[in-house]
Design a protein around this motif. Sequence first.
Motif, PDB file in Angstrom:
ATOM      1  N   PRO A   6       0.909  -1.191  -0.269  1.00 47.34           N
ATOM      2  CA  PRO A   6       0.103  -0.099   0.052  1.00 47.34           C
ATOM      3  C   PRO A   6       0.903   1.279   0.140  1.00 47.34           C
ATOM      4  O   PRO A   6       1.811   1.242   0.354  1.00 47.34           O
ATOM      5  CB  PRO A   6      -0.797  -0.138   1.115  1.00 47.34           C
ATOM      6  CG  PRO A   6      -0.122  -1.001   1.914  1.00 47.34           C
ATOM      7  CD  PRO A   6       0.697  -2.121   1.033  1.00 47.34           C
ATOM      8  N   PHE A   7       0.172   2.451  -0.467  1.00 46.91           N
ATOM      9  CA  PHE A   7       0.972   3.699  -0.638  1.00 46.91           C
ATOM     10  C   PHE A   7       1.370   4.215   0.875  1.00 46.91           C
ATOM     11  O   PHE A   7       2.213   4.848   0.979  1.00 46.91           O
ATOM     12  CB  PHE A   7       0.327   4.648  -1.366  1.00 46.91           C
ATOM     13  CG  PHE A   7       0.392   4.386  -2.967  1.00 46.91           C
ATOM     14  CD1 PHE A   7       1.384   4.453  -3.502  1.00 46.91           C
ATOM     15  CD2 PHE A   7      -0.829   3.987  -3.574  1.00 46.91           C
ATOM     16  CE1 PHE A   7       1.503   4.030  -5.034  1.00 46.91           C
ATOM     17  CE2 PHE A   7      -0.855   3.691  -4.930  1.00 46.91           C
ATOM     18  CZ  PHE A   7       0.468   3.812  -5.654  1.00 46.91           C
ATOM     19  N   ARG A   8       0.361   3.860   1.505  1.00 45.46           N
ATOM     20  CA  ARG A   8       0.234   4.539   2.950  1.00 45.46           C
ATOM     21  C   ARG A   8      -0.409   3.372   3.956  1.00 45.46           C
ATOM     22  O   ARG A   8      -0.883   2.671   3.624  1.00 45.46           O
ATOM     23  CB  ARG A   8      -0.843   5.639   3.098  1.00 45.46           C
ATOM     24  CG  ARG A   8      -1.070   6.493   4.318  1.00 45.46           C
ATOM     25  CD  ARG A   8      -1.796   7.508   3.916  1.00 45.46           C
ATOM     26  NE  ARG A   8      -1.740   8.623   3.170  1.00 45.46           N
ATOM     27  CZ  ARG A   8      -1.180   9.696   3.221  1.00 45.46           C
ATOM     28  NH1 ARG A   8      -1.074  10.074   4.338  1.00 45.46           N
ATOM     29  NH2 ARG A   8      -1.046  10.445   2.196  1.00 45.46           N
ATOM     30  N   PRO A   9       0.534   3.391   5.241  1.00 45.33           N
ATOM     31  CA  PRO A   9       0.206   2.407   6.266  1.00 45.33           C
ATOM     32  C   PRO A   9      -1.388   2.459   6.486  1.00 45.33           C
ATOM     33  O   PRO A   9      -1.808   3.465   6.560  1.00 45.33           O
ATOM     34  CB  PRO A   9       1.003   2.689   7.256  1.00 45.33           C
ATOM     35  CG  PRO A   9       2.182   3.679   6.816  1.00 45.33           C
ATOM     36  CD  PRO A   9       1.371   4.424   5.509  1.00 45.33           C
ATOM     37  N   ARG A  10      -1.845   1.452   6.831  1.00 47.14           N
ATOM     38  CA  ARG A  10      -3.286   1.119   7.222  1.00 47.14           C
ATOM     39  C   ARG A  10      -3.569   2.142   8.433  1.00 47.14           C
ATOM     40  O   ARG A  10      -4.736   2.638   8.453  1.00 47.14           O
ATOM     41  CB  ARG A  10      -3.800  -0.193   7.331  1.00 47.14           C
ATOM     42  CG  ARG A  10      -5.183  -0.528   7.758  1.00 47.14           C
ATOM     43  CD  ARG A  10      -5.502  -1.787   7.659  1.00 47.14           C
ATOM     44  NE  ARG A  10      -5.273  -2.528   6.391  1.00 47.14           N
ATOM     45  CZ  ARG A  10      -6.094  -2.486   5.622  1.00 47.14           C
ATOM     46  NH1 ARG A  10      -7.378  -1.934   5.707  1.00 47.14           N
ATOM     47  NH2 ARG A  10      -5.986  -3.502   4.405  1.00 47.14           N
ATOM     48  N   GLU A  11      -2.720   2.241   9.570  1.00 46.06           N
ATOM     49  CA  GLU A  11      -3.206   2.879  10.573  1.00 46.06           C
ATOM     50  C   GLU A  11      -3.128   4.348  10.167  1.00 46.06           C
ATOM     51  O   GLU A  11      -3.821   5.220  11.031  1.00 46.06           O
ATOM     52  CB  GLU A  11      -1.707   2.648  11.680  1.00 46.06           C
ATOM     53  CG  GLU A  11      -1.865   1.152  12.057  1.00 46.06           C
ATOM     54  CD  GLU A  11      -0.924   0.408  11.249  1.00 46.06           C
ATOM     55  OE1 GLU A  11      -0.355   0.879  10.534  1.00 46.06           O
ATOM     56  OE2 GLU A  11      -1.479  -0.731  11.133  1.00 46.06           O
ATOM     57  N   LYS A  12      -2.549   4.873   9.464  1.00 46.82           N
ATOM     58  CA  LYS A  12      -2.598   6.337   9.070  1.00 46.82           C
ATOM     59  C   LYS A  12      -3.681   6.489   8.161  1.00 46.82           C
ATOM     60  O   LYS A  12      -4.324   7.583   8.481  1.00 46.82           O
ATOM     61  CB  LYS A  12      -1.247   6.793   8.100  1.00 46.82           C
ATOM     62  CG  LYS A  12       0.014   6.864   8.858  1.00 46.82           C
ATOM     63  CD  LYS A  12       0.196   8.273   9.365  1.00 46.82           C
ATOM     64  CE  LYS A  12       1.387   8.723   9.646  1.00 46.82           C
ATOM     65  NZ  LYS A  12       1.615   9.682  10.438  1.00 46.82           N
ATOM     66  N   LEU A  13      -4.198   5.705   7.407  1.00 44.22           N
ATOM     67  CA  LEU A  13      -5.398   5.786   6.747  1.00 44.22           C
ATOM     68  C   LEU A  13      -6.426   5.650   7.392  1.00 44.22           C
ATOM     69  O   LEU A  13      -7.514   6.692   7.314  1.00 44.22           O
ATOM     70  CB  LEU A  13      -5.557   4.680   5.620  1.00 44.22           C
ATOM     71  CG  LEU A  13      -6.863   4.524   4.693  1.00 44.22           C
ATOM     72  CD1 LEU A  13      -6.680   5.703   3.851  1.00 44.22           C
ATOM     73  CD2 LEU A  13      -6.832   3.294   3.907  1.00 44.22           C
ATOM     74  N   GLU A  15      -6.724   6.602  10.694  1.00 44.66           N
ATOM     75  CA  GLU A  15      -6.559   7.858  11.319  1.00 44.66           C
ATOM     76  C   GLU A  15      -7.201   9.152  10.711  1.00 44.66           C
ATOM     77  O   GLU A  15      -7.933  10.038  11.098  1.00 44.66           O
ATOM     78  CB  GLU A  15      -5.001   7.942  11.848  1.00 44.66           C
ATOM     79  CG  GLU A  15      -4.886   9.652  12.799  1.00 44.66           C
ATOM     80  CD  GLU A  15      -3.159   9.699  12.871  1.00 44.66           C
ATOM     81  OE1 GLU A  15      -3.066  10.909  12.638  1.00 44.66           O
ATOM     82  OE2 GLU A  15      -2.606   8.755  13.040  1.00 44.66           O
ATOM     83  N   LYS A  16      -6.861   9.217   9.349  1.00 42.57           N
ATOM     84  CA  LYS A  16      -7.291  10.172   8.505  1.00 42.57           C
ATOM     85  C   LYS A  16      -8.809   9.971   8.498  1.00 42.57           C
ATOM     86  O   LYS A  16      -9.430  11.051   8.291  1.00 42.57           O
ATOM     87  CB  LYS A  16      -6.484  10.558   7.085  1.00 42.57           C
ATOM     88  CG  LYS A  16      -5.357  10.812   7.432  1.00 42.57           C
ATOM     89  CD  LYS A  16      -4.582  11.243   6.053  1.00 42.57           C
ATOM     90  CE  LYS A  16      -2.941  11.748   6.414  1.00 42.57           C
ATOM     91  NZ  LYS A  16      -3.312  13.212   6.579  1.00 42.57           N
ATOM     92  N   GLN A  17      -9.279   8.924   8.250  1.00 40.33           N
ATOM     93  CA  GLN A  17     -10.513   8.689   7.961  1.00 40.33           C
ATOM     94  C   GLN A  17     -11.504   9.038   9.107  1.00 40.33           C
ATOM     95  O   GLN A  17     -12.764   9.811   9.072  1.00 40.33           O
ATOM     96  CB  GLN A  17     -10.887   7.100   7.592  1.00 40.33           C
ATOM     97  CG  GLN A  17     -10.478   6.721   6.313  1.00 40.33           C
ATOM     98  CD  GLN A  17     -11.219   5.363   5.985  1.00 40.33           C
ATOM     99  OE1 GLN A  17     -11.068   4.507   7.001  1.00 40.33           O
ATOM    100  NE2 GLN A  17     -10.972   4.767   4.856  1.00 40.33           N
TER     101      GLN A  17
END
Length: 68
Positions: A6-13, A15-17
């Motif tokens: 993935p381009f971005r780690p799932r945790e960051k995703l 958090e942003k959601q």
Amino acid sequence: MSEEPPFRPREKLLEKQKRFQSIQKHTYLKGPFDKVTSVAIPAALAATSIYLIARGIYNMSHGVGKKE
């Protein structure tokens, strides 16, 4: 076939959601500079176009600015 990372780690995703889902503003006004791009720029374009149209109507009705 290998899977792409993935381009971005799932945790960051996640958090942003959560951050964007908790904001009670409109979708297009959620970023820090979105008011400039979605409100100020269109308002400035509308104001200048109204000014230019009004000036053109005034010039045509009074016969000002004709080329000879």
